[in-house]
Design a protein around this motif. Structure first.
Motif, PDB file in Angstrom:
ATOM      1  N   ASN A   1       2.696   4.242   1.319  1.00  0.00           N
ATOM      2  CA  ASN A   1       2.907   4.690   2.411  1.00  0.00           C
ATOM      3  C   ASN A   1       3.556   4.361   3.338  1.00  0.00           C
ATOM      4  O   ASN A   1       2.601   3.800   5.251  1.00  0.00           O
ATOM      5  CB  ASN A   1       1.922   6.119   3.214  1.00  0.00           C
ATOM      6  N   GLU A   2       3.424   2.638   3.028  1.00  0.00           N
ATOM      7  CA  GLU A   2       3.435   1.585   3.723  1.00  0.00           C
ATOM      8  C   GLU A   2       4.847   0.791   3.670  1.00  0.00           C
ATOM      9  O   GLU A   2       4.914   0.452   2.036  1.00  0.00           O
ATOM     10  CB  GLU A   2       2.321   0.349   3.924  1.00  0.00           C
TER      11      GLU A   2
ATOM     12  N   LYS B   1       5.793  -3.252  10.108  1.00  0.00           N
ATOM     13  CA  LYS B   1       5.010  -2.688   9.267  1.00  0.00           C
ATOM     14  C   LYS B   1       5.792  -1.124   9.354  1.00  0.00           C
ATOM     15  O   LYS B   1       4.991  -0.785  10.335  1.00  0.00           O
ATOM     16  CB  LYS B   1       4.008  -2.808   8.949  1.00  0.00           C
TER      17      LYS B   1
ATOM     18  N   THR C   1       4.379   2.131   8.621  1.00  0.00           N
ATOM     19  CA  THR C   1       3.071   3.554   8.239  1.00  0.00           C
ATOM     20  C   THR C   1       3.779   4.826   8.714  1.00  0.00           C
ATOM     21  O   THR C   1       4.158   4.690   9.152  1.00  0.00           O
ATOM     22  CB  THR C   1       1.478   2.718   8.382  1.00  0.00           C
ATOM     23  N   ASN C   2       2.437   6.023   8.749  1.00  0.00           N
ATOM     24  CA  ASN C   2       2.641   7.318   8.762  1.00  0.00           C
ATOM     25  C   ASN C   2       2.580   6.593  10.223  1.00  0.00           C
ATOM     26  O   ASN C   2       3.100   7.873  10.460  1.00  0.00           O
ATOM     27  CB  ASN C   2       1.602   7.852   7.652  1.00  0.00           C
ATOM     28  N   GLU C   3       1.214   5.846  10.745  1.00  0.00           N
ATOM     29  CA  GLU C   3       1.738   6.620  11.934  1.00  0.00           C
ATOM     30  C   GLU C   3       2.550   5.985  13.178  1.00  0.00           C
ATOM     31  O   GLU C   3       2.758   5.367  13.799  1.00  0.00           O
ATOM     32  CB  GLU C   3      -0.069   5.273  12.134  1.00  0.00           C
TER      33      GLU C   3
ATOM     34  N   LYS D   1       0.716  -0.955  -0.095  1.00  0.00           N
ATOM     35  CA  LYS D   1       0.223  -0.051  -0.292  1.00  0.00           C
ATOM     36  C   LYS D   1       1.045   1.467   0.268  1.00  0.00           C
ATOM     37  O   LYS D   1       2.062   0.707   0.201  1.00  0.00           O
ATOM     38  CB  LYS D   1      -0.503   0.009   1.539  1.00  0.00           C
TER      39      LYS D   1
ATOM     40  N   CYS E   1      11.742   7.356   8.165  1.00  0.00           N
ATOM     41  CA  CYS E   1      10.037   7.432   8.913  1.00  0.00           C
ATOM     42  C   CYS E   1       9.683   7.950   9.732  1.00  0.00           C
ATOM     43  O   CYS E   1       8.628   8.171   9.396  1.00  0.00           O
ATOM     44  CB  CYS E   1       9.399   5.625   8.593  1.00  0.00           C
TER      45      CYS E   1
ATOM     46  N   SER F   1       2.003  -2.146  18.452  1.00  0.00           N
ATOM     47  CA  SER F   1       2.467  -1.381  17.718  1.00  0.00           C
ATOM     48  C   SER F   1       2.691  -0.538  18.226  1.00  0.00           C
ATOM     49  O   SER F   1       2.235   0.041  20.056  1.00  0.00           O
ATOM     50  CB  SER F   1       0.802  -1.245  16.341  1.00  0.00           C
TER      51      SER F   1
ATOM     52  N   VAL G   1       6.612   8.715   7.261  1.00  0.00           N
ATOM     53  CA  VAL G   1       6.741   7.366   5.518  1.00  0.00           C
ATOM     54  C   VAL G   1       6.687   8.381   3.945  1.00  0.00           C
ATOM     55  O   VAL G   1       5.521   8.450   3.367  1.00  0.00           O
ATOM     56  CB  VAL G   1       6.555   6.207   5.793  1.00  0.00           C
TER      57      VAL G   1
END
Length: 222
Positions: free
Chosen positions: A4-5, A70, A72-74, A2, A216, A86, A221
């Protein structure tokens, strides 16, 4: 993948099928040699033992998740065969490879260390099976921490606290989560980081992965 992943596939996962196949052949060959007669007993033992080792190694590789991390943005998610956890970038204070002193030498440990600002958000999302599994897997880190502590009574007192509730601000955790919270706090005070990711879970050298995570974290990211 996906947008931004970024997915990290562990090196330890590689060759799982190959080891399993060769291990199966070794076990079958060993049993066959047993049946041929006593003169083939010794080579049969060797084939069976090597095959069993390869088979166990192959199955352990196949049991590992396809994706170990993984980004990601978060934040990032760590996947383990026992579960996942996470961590938001805003809760990450520092990412680096932990190091310890041994005599006059500085040794890098085979982990990526993550220092968090607060443990409560981590304890709220980590699976119980993963927390329990990491408590067992992190025993070598605990032993390493003990070698860095001149006054072992301090470490012993901190370890005894693992059986008490873990309290941070207004959050209170009991049982396995409390033990994992105390353990993370103990490792943070002695080794500098609260969470540890084995370098076996990576797909590149530790320094490159640290640079990627820091990129990141700072750019979310891009």
């Amino acid at each position: 993948m996906k947008d931004n992943e970024i997915l990290i596939k562990p090196v330890v996962k590689r060759n799982g099928l190959t080891f399993s196949f060769l291990g199966s052949l070794g076990v079958v060959a060993g049993i066959s040699l047993f049946l041929f007669g006593s003169e083939f007993f010794a080579p049969g033992i060797v084939c069976f033992a090597l095959g069993a080792i390869a088979l166990v190694l192959g199955f352990s590789k196949l049991a590992e998740p396809e994706v170990s991390l993984k980004l990601t943005n978060e934040g990032f998610t760590y996947f383990h065969r026992r579960g996942q956890v996470s961590v938001a970038w805003e809760n990450v204070q520092r990412i680096d490879q932990p190091r310890v002193t041994q005599g006059i030498d500085t040794i890098a440990l085979p982990y990526i260390g993550v220092k968090v600002k607060h443990m409560s958000p981590v304890l709220e999302v980590i699976s119980l099976r993963l927390a329990a599994g990491l408590l067992t897997e992190q025993r070598p880190l605990l032993m390493t921490a003990s070698t860095q502590e001149e006054d072992l009574s301090v470490l012993e007192n901190q370890m005894s606290a693992e059986f008490t509730p873990f309290i941070e601000d207004n959050d209170r955790f009991k049982g396995v989560l409390a033990m994992f919270g105390h353990r993370s706090r103990l490792l943070g005070s002695h080794l500098g980081y609260h969470l540890y990711i084995s370098t076996d879970a990576l797909d590149r050298p530790a320094n490159e992965f640290i640079a990627l995570m820091n990129q990141c974290k700072h750019s979310q990211v891009a």
